[in-house]
Design a protein around this motif. Sequence first.
Motif, PDB file in Angstrom:
ATOM      1  N   ARG A  41       0.829  -1.207   0.000  1.00 26.72           N
ATOM      2  CA  ARG A  41       0.000   0.000   0.000  1.00 26.72           C
ATOM      3  C   ARG A  41       0.866   1.261   0.000  1.00 26.72           C
ATOM      4  N   ALA A  42       2.004   1.185   0.664  1.00 24.61           N
ATOM      5  CA  ALA A  42       2.892   2.360   0.763  1.00 24.61           C
ATOM      6  C   ALA A  42       3.479   2.767  -0.580  1.00 24.61           C
ATOM      7  N   GLU A  43       3.415   1.881  -1.570  1.00 24.83           N
ATOM      8  CA  GLU A  43       3.954   2.193  -2.900  1.00 24.83           C
ATOM      9  C   GLU A  43       2.961   2.974  -3.756  1.00 24.83           C
ATOM     10  N   PHE A  44       1.733   3.179  -3.234  1.00 25.36           N
ATOM     11  CA  PHE A  44       0.693   3.819  -4.027  1.00 25.36           C
ATOM     12  C   PHE A  44       0.157   5.065  -3.325  1.00 25.36           C
ATOM     13  N   HIS A  45       0.214   6.162  -4.071  1.00 23.80           N
ATOM     14  CA  HIS A  45      -0.255   7.440  -3.527  1.00 23.80           C
ATOM     15  C   HIS A  45      -1.290   8.107  -4.433  1.00 23.80           C
ATOM     16  N   THR A  46      -1.255   7.777  -5.716  1.00 24.80           N
ATOM     17  CA  THR A  46      -2.161   8.418  -6.677  1.00 24.80           C
ATOM     18  C   THR A  46      -2.749   7.382  -7.622  1.00 24.80           C
ATOM     19  N   ILE A  47      -3.775   7.811  -8.352  1.00 22.73           N
ATOM     20  CA  ILE A  47      -4.363   6.940  -9.369  1.00 22.73           C
ATOM     21  C   ILE A  47      -3.344   6.648 -10.463  1.00 22.73           C
ATOM     22  N   ASP A  48      -2.475   7.612 -10.740  1.00 24.30           N
ATOM     23  CA  ASP A  48      -1.425   7.398 -11.741  1.00 24.30           C
ATOM     24  C   ASP A  48      -0.521   6.236 -11.324  1.00 24.30           C
ATOM     25  N   ASP A  49      -0.233   6.118 -10.029  1.00 24.60           N
ATOM     26  CA  ASP A  49       0.560   4.983  -9.538  1.00 24.60           C
ATOM     27  C   ASP A  49      -0.145   3.662  -9.849  1.00 24.60           C
TER      28      ASP A  49
ATOM     29  N   GLU B   1       0.031  -1.450 -15.748  1.00 25.74           N
ATOM     30  CA  GLU B   1       0.668  -1.542 -17.064  1.00 25.74           C
ATOM     31  C   GLU B   1       1.988  -2.299 -17.000  1.00 25.74           C
ATOM     32  N   SER B   2       2.845  -1.933 -16.048  1.00 24.01           N
ATOM     33  CA  SER B   2       4.187  -2.520 -16.034  1.00 24.01           C
ATOM     34  C   SER B   2       4.241  -3.900 -15.368  1.00 24.01           C
ATOM     35  N   LEU B   3       3.580  -4.044 -14.218  1.00 24.55           N
ATOM     36  CA  LEU B   3       3.704  -5.295 -13.471  1.00 24.55           C
ATOM     37  C   LEU B   3       2.710  -6.363 -13.903  1.00 24.55           C
ATOM     38  N   ILE B   4       1.515  -5.947 -14.316  1.00 23.23           N
ATOM     39  CA  ILE B   4       0.499  -6.939 -14.705  1.00 23.23           C
ATOM     40  C   ILE B   4       0.563  -7.209 -16.203  1.00 23.23           C
ATOM     41  N   TRP B   5       0.345  -6.176 -17.009  1.00 21.92           N
ATOM     42  CA  TRP B   5       0.285  -6.391 -18.460  1.00 21.92           C
ATOM     43  C   TRP B   5       1.649  -6.771 -19.037  1.00 21.92           C
ATOM     44  N   GLN B   6       2.730  -6.115 -18.586  1.00 20.54           N
ATOM     45  CA  GLN B   6       4.049  -6.386 -19.137  1.00 20.54           C
ATOM     46  C   GLN B   6       4.855  -7.381 -18.296  1.00 20.54           C
ATOM     47  N   SER B   7       4.326  -7.786 -17.174  1.00 17.29           N
ATOM     48  CA  SER B   7       4.973  -8.768 -16.288  1.00 17.29           C
ATOM     49  C   SER B   7       6.411  -8.387 -15.936  1.00 17.29           C
ATOM     50  N   ASP B   8       6.617  -7.115 -15.629  1.00 20.29           N
ATOM     51  CA  ASP B   8       7.942  -6.618 -15.238  1.00 20.29           C
ATOM     52  C   ASP B   8       8.190  -6.958 -13.765  1.00 20.29           C
TER      53      ASP B   8
ATOM     54  N   VAL C 208       8.095  -3.937  -3.983  1.00 21.31           N
ATOM     55  CA  VAL C 208       7.400  -4.841  -3.061  1.00 21.31           C
ATOM     56  C   VAL C 208       6.279  -5.582  -3.787  1.00 21.31           C
ATOM     57  N   LEU C 209       5.539  -4.860  -4.601  1.00 21.98           N
ATOM     58  CA  LEU C 209       4.471  -5.496  -5.367  1.00 21.98           C
ATOM     59  C   LEU C 209       5.052  -6.484  -6.382  1.00 21.98           C
ATOM     60  N   ALA C 210       6.170  -6.127  -6.996  1.00 17.49           N
ATOM     61  CA  ALA C 210       6.810  -7.033  -7.956  1.00 17.49           C
ATOM     62  C   ALA C 210       7.204  -8.343  -7.276  1.00 17.49           C
ATOM     63  N   LYS C 211       7.723  -8.248  -6.065  1.00 20.58           N
ATOM     64  CA  LYS C 211       8.110  -9.450  -5.312  1.00 20.58           C
ATOM     65  C   LYS C 211       6.881 -10.280  -4.952  1.00 20.58           C
ATOM     66  N   PHE C 212       5.789  -9.601  -4.596  1.00 20.37           N
ATOM     67  CA  PHE C 212       4.529 -10.281  -4.262  1.00 20.37           C
ATOM     68  C   PHE C 212       4.025 -11.104  -5.453  1.00 20.37           C
TER      69      PHE C 212
ATOM     70  N   LEU D 247      -6.983  -7.602  -9.691  1.00 22.59           N
ATOM     71  CA  LEU D 247      -5.915  -8.284 -10.418  1.00 22.59           C
ATOM     72  C   LEU D 247      -4.931  -8.975  -9.469  1.00 22.59           C
ATOM     73  N   LEU D 248      -4.662  -8.349  -8.328  1.00 23.42           N
ATOM     74  CA  LEU D 248      -3.784  -8.990  -7.345  1.00 23.42           C
ATOM     75  C   LEU D 248      -4.433 -10.249  -6.786  1.00 23.42           C
ATOM     76  N   ARG D 249      -5.707 -10.163  -6.525  1.00 21.62           N
ATOM     77  CA  ARG D 249      -6.422 -11.352  -6.040  1.00 21.62           C
ATOM     78  C   ARG D 249      -6.404 -12.454  -7.100  1.00 21.62           C
ATOM     79  N   MET D 250      -6.509 -12.075  -8.359  1.00 22.51           N
ATOM     80  CA  MET D 250      -6.492 -13.071  -9.433  1.00 22.51           C
ATOM     81  C   MET D 250      -5.150 -13.774  -9.555  1.00 22.51           C
ATOM     82  N   SER D 251      -4.092 -13.157  -9.046  1.00 20.04           N
ATOM     83  CA  SER D 251      -2.780 -13.811  -9.113  1.00 20.04           C
ATOM     84  C   SER D 251      -2.760 -15.116  -8.319  1.00 20.04           C
ATOM     85  N   PHE D 252      -3.712 -15.269  -7.395  1.00 17.22           N
ATOM     86  CA  PHE D 252      -3.812 -16.512  -6.622  1.00 17.22           C
ATOM     87  C   PHE D 252      -4.558 -17.611  -7.373  1.00 17.22           C
TER      88      PHE D 252
END
Length: 491
Positions: free
Chosen positions: A44-52, A58-65, A73-77, A440-445
């Motif tokens: 949660r601490a990595e997110f402050h705005t809708i842009d985040d 885009e980067s972690l889900i769609w592009q799997s970066d 932290v989210l990438a590690k999750f 989308l995070l829940r779907m990762s399970f």
Amino acid sequence: MDLLQRRLDDVLCYLAPHWNFVNCHMVNYSTDKHWLQFIPEAIRAEFHTIDDINKAIESLIWQSDRDSQRFPVLAKFLAAAEHERLQAHPELLTTVEQLEELLAAKRQSELSIKEFMSAKKYHEVERTAALVNKLVHGTAIEPSASYIVDAGDGKGYLSSRLSIQYELRVLGIDANASNTENALSRNRKLQKAWNGLTERAELQSQGITPPRRGKKSTTTAATIVPPSLENYKTTARFITTKLNLTDLLVDHFNIQPTDIKPSICLTGLHTCGNLASTCLRVFHAQENCRLLCNIGCCYHLLREHYSQQEFFGNKALMDMQTDYGFPLSSYLQKRKVCLGRNARMLAAQSIERTIAAKELPNITLYYRALLEVLVCRHAPHLKNELQVGKVRKFANFQEYVQKCAEKLNEPWLAAVTHDELEGLLDEYQQDRHYLELFHLLRMSFAPVLESVILLDRLLYLREQGYANSFLIDLFDAVISPRHFAIVAIKS
């Protein structure tokens, strides 16, 4: 078995802190503050705005970066979830090619015959039929004694292909009598068209563009004798371990006492809910079942032994179940492993298809969460009680609420003012974007939960002594989300 048990131990250990997360209901996203309750504080601490939010999707889900410097932290999750998927553990999987080598089956060039079905169904039927044919011809079973039993036959897609293209004798069993009648009707139409379909497939395999449908061909393929109509029979039955498949074959194929005992390949393409588990039990219980090839689906309809809170839309069908569908293995039974209905619902979702299509959740999911806020304000006794279902053709939140009020016949909902609805949208405007990432995070399970169900089934077969039992990644996961087949061979 040791390998399967260790993998199940690891997966369950990974899931242990997340059971409430995977069993939460998206309906309660806003009312129960899911973002705060289930997303770790470091993420949660990595997110402050809708842009985040948008950039993370885009980067972690769609592009799997997974090397993201902005959201480490989210990438590690997400990477941790990927490590628990079956595809990350090829030692547990068997390829079709490996199975062919085990069976010493001759590889055959398969004609790509497209007929009367969607692209998805065509992909599934073609691959399943080819696999079943390899199993039947690659084992030491007398061809004249071989029969296929298709559990959950439905419209007869798989059965028709097996009986017509591969000339196997098939008994299709479905609980719905109208399905069996429609399957036979479809099979008759397919038989009439088969020569033309085969001819077109042969021309296409040679790089020749076939003539338009309806025009007579000048090739000799039209002289091919149509396959026998006697290869395919159907019956309307509810399958349990007490349903004797040999007796059914004797009745439908007029097998004489002097004939060789039938050797059965029990198959099923997307057997729904408990039927997949029942098929494994039938394979073990009935001596003449020599082969098994099962692809399951509809995990939410599994009857769980240790789950207390269940809701079944198809209650009449579920009441006919005589056994529990999960867990099957004694290893998980001893531990009283419980998934939960919402977790099983999640297990049937496709993260692969979502990523391929870059598909965000439908606006209905957000509107339904807002509707639950209204429930808590105006009718708190109905919290978690309203079954809204699908709502179609609405232009905005106001129309959605109006349609729900009419569908549910709830006067209090119809009386909610336009101003309150507008105020609700303003109050929760950021929720929509955070809900998208949460979803989308829940779907990762999802594939992790599915792996528990599939590994439990494979372990059950190994516990019964079937060394030749396998888990095969059979379909393209984007085309067909339920893409794993359980295969077993009696020695």
